[in-house]
Design an enzyme around this catalytic site. Sequence first.
Site, mmCIF file in Angstrom:
data_model
loop_
_atom_site.group_PDB
_atom_site.id
_atom_site.type_symbol
_atom_site.label_atom_id
_atom_site.label_comp_id
_atom_site.label_asym_id
_atom_site.label_seq_id
_atom_site.Cartn_x
_atom_site.Cartn_y
_atom_site.Cartn_z
ATOM 1 N N HIS A 47 0.830 -1.210 0.000
ATOM 2 C CA HIS A 47 0.000 0.000 0.000
ATOM 3 C C HIS A 47 0.870 1.269 0.000
ATOM 4 C CE1 HIS A 47 -2.987 2.959 1.226
ATOM 5 N NE2 HIS A 47 -2.355 3.179 2.363
ATOM 6 N N HIS A 71 3.583 7.365 5.083
ATOM 7 C CA HIS A 71 2.379 8.055 5.557
ATOM 8 C C HIS A 71 1.613 7.318 6.657
ATOM 9 C CE1 HIS A 71 0.129 5.436 2.771
ATOM 10 N NE2 HIS A 71 -0.931 5.731 3.505
ATOM 11 N N GLU A 75 0.684 6.311 12.420
ATOM 12 C CA GLU A 75 -0.623 5.839 12.851
ATOM 13 C C GLU A 75 -0.637 4.348 13.164
ATOM 14 O OE1 GLU A 75 -3.981 6.425 10.306
ATOM 15 O OE2 GLU A 75 -5.315 5.874 11.935
ATOM 16 N N ASP A 76 0.052 3.554 12.373
ATOM 17 C CA ASP A 76 -0.125 2.098 12.456
ATOM 18 C C ASP A 76 1.035 1.330 13.082
ATOM 19 O OD1 ASP A 76 -2.551 2.438 11.278
ATOM 20 O OD2 ASP A 76 -1.881 1.939 9.253
ATOM 21 N N ASP A 138 -3.506 8.203 -1.160
ATOM 22 C CA ASP A 138 -3.845 7.154 -0.184
ATOM 23 C C ASP A 138 -5.259 6.645 -0.454
ATOM 24 O OD1 ASP A 138 -3.677 5.663 2.301
ATOM 25 O OD2 ASP A 138 -4.885 7.244 3.222
ATOM 26 N N ASP A 258 -22.138 13.227 -26.806
ATOM 27 C CA ASP A 258 -20.755 13.704 -26.752
ATOM 28 C C ASP A 258 -19.950 12.950 -25.702
ATOM 29 O OD1 ASP A 258 -22.040 14.770 -24.634
ATOM 30 O OD2 ASP A 258 -21.132 16.757 -24.780
HETATM 31 MN MN MN Z 1 -2.783 4.650 4.028
#
Ligand code: MN
Length: 480
Positions: A47, A71, A75-76, A138, A258
Amino acid sequence: MNLEAMVEKIGVYQPNTPTDLLEKAYNFSKDAHSDQARASGERYFVHCVAVAETLIDLRLDLPTVCAGLLHDVVEDTKVSSQDLKREFGEEIALLVEGVTKLETLRFNSRDEAQAENWRKMLLATAQDIRIIIIKLADRLHNMRTIHFLPCDRQERIAYETSSLYAPLAHRLGMFQLKSELEDLAFMVLHPKEFAELDAEIKAMTASRETSLARFKAVLESKLQATTIPHRILARSKSLWSIYQKMQRQEKNFREIQDAMGVRIITDSLANTYALLGLVHTEFKPVPGSFTDYISVPKMNLYQSLHTTVMGAQGELIEIQIRTEEMHRTAEYGIAAHWRYKMQEGSIDLHLEEKLNWLRQWIEWLQDLKSPREFLESLKTDLELHQVFIFTPKGEVKVLPAGATPLDFAFAVHSEIGMACIGAKVNNKMVKFDYVLKSGDTCEIVTRKGSTPKENWLTVVKTARARSKIRQFLREKGIVA
Ligand code: MN
């Protein structure tokens, strides 16, 4: 994509950039996420690389690509902002921190959460537009892999994507990314309609492509004699934009004529108009189809001339004419300008000016107190259909569709809005709830000392007018 491929691709647009920092970010992210997997079963790191790859495709600078790789580490994983700052320096750490901040707050109801997310996102944009671009990259990868998630989460994320991220990408002029986000969300939110339209388009693609190729060849031969530099590209509309047009015009797919068109790219502003003249000499334009998004640009960065003409078989073809620079902006939006700024090594004043609407808008939004109120204004302001209204002196104001004379008054100047007692449209007095149409000339009548009324709040459509009126009424104790 492996590290070597990334380095090579960056080298194309930023030659001689030292890439040791990229290598470090690549390995750091790989290690930090080593024990995590995605819902797809893939390694989590896949990812991070996908996000970085999108940023490279948009030709963003090296710190942004590094931040793309990193990124999700704060957070993770156990990595802290301080760790990042120590390892990668302030710039990259701030970018990652900005992206992380957008993720972390949780709210009670869906609407409140969304409004608050928006507000944070826009405040972050004002600091550094690259944070939003990373966030969009993301979201793009999350949408591309969304079918691995449970249905209820798919729906929530797709809804958020279509109502929040895609309009923002549009506002930043990132057209390709916006179209893909929209089509991916469309697939999740309206699976039946998506499948039907997809099948219809596939069934007709061959014949459409043939007629488009034929038209392109004719156009090329007609323009052969001119010395004006140009190249011609064929294009097709995204599924979502065709679907929206079908809904708006209450037509079926076969009646949308169109769905395909061509672009003519040239070297200078003057030549866009010269080519338009040639096109209109050779092909019959459809009355009312010509729009000049160069002299009257949209609220995002987009610029082009649009016209629809009739081909030899009676088919309608939309033609867009623009310069190379406008074309780059139309494809990459704000990212194209960022790149330009990096190469010049100086502040791009032109871009700064264009971003002013965003800053002003954020200022007004800060005055709005409740998330619900904020959300309402936002929905109207992000509404992509716009009207162009003239001042008596011939100046153009761009307003969202549905805007009223009061919105116009506040757009001209807040003092004019505050003291407004009446409005004339095309020289006739109108009521305050009159809905302005493109091309209207609006004149505001003011009286010194006159002040906003409470019922104005039910009439205005723009955040700016609403915020100014509410601020006044609050100060007077008329509303809470
Ligand atoms: Mn992410």
